[in-house]
Design a protein around this motif. Sequence first.
Motif, short mmCIF file in Angstrom:
data_model
loop_
_atom_site.label_atom_id
_atom_site.label_comp_id
_atom_site.label_asym_id
_atom_site.label_seq_id
_atom_site.Cartn_x
_atom_site.Cartn_y
_atom_site.Cartn_z
N ILE A 5 -0.24 -5.55 -5.21
CA ILE A 5 -0.99 -4.50 -5.91
C ILE A 5 -0.16 -3.95 -7.06
N SER A 6 1.14 -3.76 -6.84
CA SER A 6 2.01 -3.25 -7.90
C SER A 6 2.08 -4.22 -9.07
N TYR A 66 -1.18 -4.08 -10.94
CA TYR A 66 -1.26 -2.81 -11.68
C TYR A 66 -0.40 -2.87 -12.95
N LYS A 69 -1.64 -2.59 -17.09
CA LYS A 69 -1.27 -1.52 -18.01
C LYS A 69 -1.34 -2.03 -19.43
#
Length: 158
Positions: free
Chosen positions: A146-147, A150, A154
């Motif tokens: 998930i990181s 994400y 960005k």
Amino acid sequence: MIDTPSSRLAQRLAVGIPALLIGGALISQYGFGLYPCEMCMWQRYPHYAAIGLGLMSYVLGPPRLWVALAALAILVSGIIGGFHAGVEYGWWQGVTDCATAARAEGVSAIDAISAAPMIRCDRAPWDLLGVSLAGWNFLISVSGAISILYLLAKRKPR
């Protein structure tokens, strides 16, 4: 070429997270005798793929695609780890039988199988803070994937 600091971090994580988890699994297996069951092995395969995909992002374009694919492979390993942890905690039934870690070095195959320890998929051989290795793989892999996704999402600051 990856153009933002967050994308570069995602690229490093896409290689680093699975490499560290595989390294830990191999150390626990060969250093501490915690032999993997069949479902433990299932969790390793997507991590191997993620390492390859993450490394490909350094040499093939578009790198963000390779990093995203690596993140998805890490996520798959985490989902398998979550399922395996549920089997270990008795929340649901597993889909595999037990496995052995037989080695036929200098003895017949039958003797090696008979002497090999039975590795059960429904028993955690080790835990930390009540969380099994499969549970830790779930937590680290899912949060890591998930990181990474994400960080890739960005946008570049204007």
